[in-house]
Design a protein around this motif. Sequence first.
Motif, mmCIF file in Angstrom:
data_model
loop_
_atom_site.group_PDB
_atom_site.id
_atom_site.type_symbol
_atom_site.label_atom_id
_atom_site.label_comp_id
_atom_site.label_asym_id
_atom_site.label_seq_id
_atom_site.Cartn_x
_atom_site.Cartn_y
_atom_site.Cartn_z
ATOM 1 N N TYR A 43 -11.521 5.160 -8.937
ATOM 2 C CA TYR A 43 -11.113 4.038 -8.248
ATOM 3 C C TYR A 43 -10.953 2.859 -9.020
ATOM 4 C CZ TYR A 43 -10.659 0.689 -4.462
ATOM 5 O OH TYR A 43 -10.124 -0.292 -3.420
ATOM 6 N N PRO A 44 -9.569 2.223 -9.100
ATOM 7 C CA PRO A 44 -9.316 1.133 -9.820
ATOM 8 C C PRO A 44 -10.123 -0.115 -9.099
ATOM 9 C CG PRO A 44 -7.326 1.807 -8.958
ATOM 10 C CD PRO A 44 -8.584 2.761 -8.523
ATOM 11 N N ASP A 45 -10.989 -0.716 -9.493
ATOM 12 C CA ASP A 45 -11.739 -1.781 -8.488
ATOM 13 C C ASP A 45 -11.578 -3.207 -9.328
ATOM 14 O OD1 ASP A 45 -12.929 -1.795 -11.185
ATOM 15 O OD2 ASP A 45 -15.080 -1.564 -10.349
ATOM 16 N N GLU A 46 -10.611 -3.276 -10.065
ATOM 17 C CA GLU A 46 -10.434 -4.884 -10.712
ATOM 18 C C GLU A 46 -10.011 -5.757 -9.467
ATOM 19 O OE1 GLU A 46 -9.116 -2.107 -12.042
ATOM 20 O OE2 GLU A 46 -10.714 -2.263 -13.638
ATOM 21 N N GLY A 47 -9.198 -5.275 -8.552
ATOM 22 C CA GLY A 47 -8.819 -6.241 -7.446
ATOM 23 C C GLY A 47 -10.028 -6.318 -6.559
ATOM 24 N N LEU A 48 -10.876 -5.426 -6.311
ATOM 25 C CA LEU A 48 -12.086 -5.378 -5.581
ATOM 26 C C LEU A 48 -12.747 -6.699 -5.803
ATOM 27 C CD1 LEU A 48 -14.032 -4.552 -3.124
ATOM 28 C CD2 LEU A 48 -14.883 -2.912 -5.038
ATOM 29 N N TRP A 49 -13.135 -6.545 -7.225
ATOM 30 C CA TRP A 49 -13.872 -7.894 -7.773
ATOM 31 C C TRP A 49 -13.363 -9.131 -7.600
ATOM 32 C CZ3 TRP A 49 -18.566 -6.511 -7.663
ATOM 33 C CH2 TRP A 49 -19.198 -5.012 -7.953
ATOM 34 N N GLU A 50 -12.202 -9.338 -7.449
ATOM 35 C CA GLU A 50 -11.433 -10.680 -7.069
ATOM 36 C C GLU A 50 -11.918 -11.153 -5.735
ATOM 37 O OE1 GLU A 50 -7.529 -10.605 -7.983
ATOM 38 O OE2 GLU A 50 -7.676 -9.988 -10.217
ATOM 39 N N ILE A 51 -11.744 -10.026 -4.787
ATOM 40 C CA ILE A 51 -12.238 -10.197 -3.400
ATOM 41 C C ILE A 51 -13.639 -10.591 -3.362
ATOM 42 C CG2 ILE A 51 -12.435 -9.175 -1.110
ATOM 43 C CD1 ILE A 51 -9.934 -7.430 -2.004
ATOM 44 N N TYR A 52 -14.414 -10.088 -3.833
ATOM 45 C CA TYR A 52 -15.824 -10.131 -3.942
ATOM 46 C C TYR A 52 -15.984 -11.493 -4.379
ATOM 47 C CZ TYR A 52 -17.160 -5.545 -2.178
ATOM 48 O OH TYR A 52 -17.089 -4.293 -1.403
ATOM 49 N N ASP A 53 -15.457 -12.034 -5.446
ATOM 50 C CA ASP A 53 -15.668 -13.299 -5.954
ATOM 51 C C ASP A 53 -15.288 -14.426 -4.928
ATOM 52 O OD1 ASP A 53 -16.611 -12.430 -8.343
ATOM 53 O OD2 ASP A 53 -14.869 -12.344 -9.504
ATOM 54 N N SER A 54 -14.193 -14.317 -4.488
ATOM 55 C CA SER A 54 -13.957 -15.248 -3.342
ATOM 56 C C SER A 54 -14.358 -15.205 -1.987
ATOM 57 C CB SER A 54 -12.278 -15.234 -3.480
ATOM 58 O OG SER A 54 -11.890 -14.009 -2.600
#
Length: 189
Positions: A43-54
């Motif tokens: 699962y490519p999670d890079e975008g997920l961490w941007e969501i969690y950061d914001s």
Amino acid sequence: MLTITSSPMKGPFSVRPICKETDRTIVRELFRQEFYGPLQLLYPDEGLWEIYDSMETDDAYGAYLVFYNDRLLLLLEVHPPVQMDLAADYMSKPGTIGIYCFYANRQDPMNLPAIRTCIDALLGYRSIKRIVTRVNFVGPQDPRVALLEQAGFRRLAKSPDKSAIYYCTQDTFSLLGKNQNKHLLQNTF
């Protein structure tokens, strides 16, 4: 922040915010299971961490890992209306928040008491009157739907893409015996 202490009748539940540094593998696996099922794809999670950061983290908002004893049950995301992936009309009532749940094992018998404990804690906040969630790709006998309905959620709408919108209020939650769990929880505000 959402805080839950142990439940003497069901054992110790605990909730903690996710940590980007230590929980990345866990979160990636929960999302992989949710979106790819038994396929062993990364699962490519890079975008997920941007969501969690914001992600807004005031009050109970945030992303949490829910445990029974030390066993991971689920990832619970608690979002304000502006951060939900739903049409505005589902989120427009005052006091509405949204949640998403990602289970470590959809068949775990402790999922129901964990969800009910989390919902009770969320409905304990004076500002929260209604909780909305969506289940994608609903099929017959879907364990996620059964779990939501047993936890006090009611189906609100069905869209053409087989997703279903569910809501929970103090009234729908109370119908399932919320009062018997009332003294088992401790919320911090």
